[in-house]
Scaffold this motif. Structure first.
Motif, PDB file in Angstrom:
ATOM      1  N   ASN A  50       0.810  -1.224   0.000  1.00 11.30           N
ATOM      2  CA  ASN A  50       0.000   0.000   0.000  1.00 11.30           C
ATOM      3  C   ASN A  50       0.843   1.273   0.000  1.00 11.30           C
ATOM      4  N   GLN A  51       2.117   1.135   0.374  1.00 15.50           N
ATOM      5  CA  GLN A  51       2.997   2.302   0.430  1.00 15.50           C
ATOM      6  C   GLN A  51       3.746   2.544  -0.871  1.00 15.50           C
ATOM      7  N   LEU A  52       3.768   1.555  -1.744  1.00 18.49           N
ATOM      8  CA  LEU A  52       4.534   1.697  -2.982  1.00 18.49           C
ATOM      9  C   LEU A  52       4.010   2.876  -3.791  1.00 18.49           C
ATOM     10  N   PRO A  53       4.875   3.797  -4.190  1.00 14.67           N
ATOM     11  CA  PRO A  53       4.404   4.954  -4.973  1.00 14.67           C
ATOM     12  C   PRO A  53       4.008   4.537  -6.382  1.00 14.67           C
ATOM     13  N   GLN A  54       3.295   5.419  -7.060  1.00 12.63           N
ATOM     14  CA  GLN A  54       2.965   5.180  -8.466  1.00 12.63           C
ATOM     15  C   GLN A  54       4.238   5.300  -9.299  1.00 12.63           C
ATOM     16  N   LEU A  55       4.535   4.274 -10.072  1.00 14.00           N
ATOM     17  CA  LEU A  55       5.792   4.218 -10.810  1.00 14.00           C
ATOM     18  C   LEU A  55       5.549   4.465 -12.290  1.00 14.00           C
ATOM     19  N   THR A  56       6.378   5.300 -12.887  1.00 17.10           N
ATOM     20  CA  THR A  56       6.300   5.559 -14.318  1.00 17.10           C
ATOM     21  C   THR A  56       7.442   4.852 -15.024  1.00 17.10           C
ATOM     22  N   GLY A  57       7.314   4.694 -16.330  1.00 18.14           N
ATOM     23  CA  GLY A  57       8.320   3.974 -17.082  1.00 18.14           C
ATOM     24  C   GLY A  57       8.090   2.472 -16.974  1.00 18.14           C
ATOM     25  N   LYS A  58       9.087   1.710 -17.393  1.00 13.63           N
ATOM     26  CA  LYS A  58       8.984   0.253 -17.354  1.00 13.63           C
ATOM     27  C   LYS A  58       9.362  -0.257 -15.968  1.00 13.63           C
ATOM     28  N   THR A  59       8.540  -1.160 -15.433  1.00 12.51           N
ATOM     29  CA  THR A  59       8.782  -1.709 -14.099  1.00 12.51           C
ATOM     30  C   THR A  59       8.841  -3.226 -14.163  1.00 12.51           C
ATOM     31  N   LEU A  60       9.920  -3.776 -13.642  1.00 13.73           N
ATOM     32  CA  LEU A  60      10.066  -5.218 -13.517  1.00 13.73           C
ATOM     33  C   LEU A  60       9.696  -5.618 -12.097  1.00 13.73           C
ATOM     34  N   ILE A  61       8.663  -6.442 -11.962  1.00  5.65           N
ATOM     35  CA  ILE A  61       8.240  -6.935 -10.651  1.00  5.65           C
ATOM     36  C   ILE A  61       8.745  -8.354 -10.488  1.00  5.65           C
ATOM     37  N   LEU A  62       9.610  -8.556  -9.509  1.00  2.00           N
ATOM     38  CA  LEU A  62      10.182  -9.870  -9.224  1.00  2.00           C
ATOM     39  C   LEU A  62       9.427 -10.485  -8.050  1.00  2.00           C
ATOM     40  N   ASP A  63       8.867 -11.663  -8.265  1.00  3.20           N
ATOM     41  CA  ASP A  63       8.019 -12.299  -7.270  1.00  3.20           C
ATOM     42  C   ASP A  63       8.714 -13.491  -6.628  1.00  3.20           C
ATOM     43  N   THR A  64       8.914 -13.407  -5.305  1.00  2.96           N
ATOM     44  CA  THR A  64       9.454 -14.548  -4.558  1.00  2.96           C
ATOM     45  C   THR A  64       8.440 -15.094  -3.562  1.00  2.96           C
ATOM     46  N   VAL A  65       7.203 -14.597  -3.629  1.00  2.62           N
ATOM     47  CA  VAL A  65       6.181 -14.929  -2.635  1.00  2.62           C
ATOM     48  C   VAL A  65       5.079 -15.814  -3.206  1.00  2.62           C
ATOM     49  N   GLY A  66       4.584 -15.466  -4.405  1.00  2.22           N
ATOM     50  CA  GLY A  66       3.566 -16.283  -5.046  1.00  2.22           C
ATOM     51  C   GLY A  66       2.136 -15.935  -4.690  1.00  2.22           C
TER      52      GLY A  66
END
Length: 297
Positions: free
Chosen positions: A193-209
């Motif tokens: 909920n704290q993550l700011p709005q990100l512009t440009g290309k974003t790579l989300i790496l998932d280690t949780v599932g």
């Protein structure tokens, strides 16, 4: 010899401690007296579902565990005799939660320098982190978001990314913010909920599932791609990729060297005796990640 064995798919509590025959030395093998093994999510997943991972490890009965540290106590005539009495990290897909392990592949046996304890070697979980780093290195993303940043894999990856120039956004639960700050004081962690709005290309790496978490993070980007080491089938997320680390002996030698020089910090929570393997697995699975959980003889 004592061995922790899976004989059914009834979960963690279906494990049994059994006495089995000690493996016999062959000309091309060494016998390792085991000391310390890590608790692995791969094990507790396979204990409930034989199709839970890509590894073909669920033929029963099986001794659990894939890696661990110990001391070479017997050396076959075709192996290097200087291995005798040496401390080693051993990779053994046939199981490591036993008093003795027979190792036949020289590429899966790693000498440990004095500066690397059995506990630090057993806790080593850098292979998956390095796979993720290699994926990051070839990505053209402007932002990197990492879920489960407080996990062993997450914190190891962040150590490997210490020279990364792009903005990194570690994502943790609110309960893990303080722990993360203790481990990585130079980085700012965010809850979803704290993550700011990100512009440009974003790579989300998932280690949780957790798909719902990833959907929340995707909504905070303008152009996202999602790469997971947990979710194997595309759940409908943008530009989804599943990646799986491949064993590389040279990588393990590099990690051990980095442990010895202090470049890589071992992440250890606590150790349980081998007779409390079920308790150790429950602890690792059901509590917030605070380092690797180990089991020791």
């Amino acid at each position: 010899m004592l061995a922790i064995t899976q004989i059914n798919f009834n979960g963690i509590d279906g494990l049994t401690a059994r006495f089995v025959a000690k493996p016999k030395l062959t000309a091309d093998s060494v016998i390792v007296k085991m000391s310390t093994m890590p608790v692995s999510p791969t094990d507790w997943k396979l204990e409930s579902d034989q199709h839970a991972t890509n590894e073909n490890l669920a033929q029963l009965p099986r001794i659990i565990g894939i890696q661990g540290a110990g001391q070479v106590v017997e050396v076959g005539e075709n192996r290097n005799q200087s291995l005798l009495n040496q401390r080693v990290l051993v990779i053994n897909p046939a199981g490591t939660y036993s008093e003795y392990v027979r190792s036949t592949n020289p590429d899966w046996l790693f000498l440990l320098p004095d500066a690397v304890s059995n506990e630090a070697a057993a806790a080593l979980s850098a292979s998956t982190a390095l796979t993720l780093k290699k994926f990051i290195d070839v990505s053209d993303a402007d932002n990197i978001v990492l879920t489960g940043a407080n996990s062993v894999i997450g914190l190891t990856l962040l150590q490997l990314l210490h020279n990364e120039s792009r903005r990194i956004y570690p994502v943790v639960t609110s309960e893990s913010l303080t722990y993360f700050k203790e481990q990585m004081p130079s980085l700012t962690a965010y809850t979803s909920n704290q993550l700011p709005q990100l512009t440009g290309k974003t790579l989300i790496l998932d280690t949780v599932g957790i798909v719902s978490l990833l959907e929340t993070l995707v909504a905070r980007t303008t152009e996202a791609s999602v790469t997971s080491i947990v979710i194997m089938k595309d759940p409908g997320l943008p530009n989804f990729t599943f990646i799986h680390d491949d064993f590389n002996a040279d990588d393990y030698r590099m990690f051990i060297h980095q442990l010895a020089t202090g470049e890589l910090k071992p992440l250890i929570n606590r150790a349980f005796p081998i007779t409390e393997t079920k308790k150790a697995q429950h602890f690792a699975k059901e509590t917030h990640s605070r380092g690797r959980v180990l089991v020791a003889f």
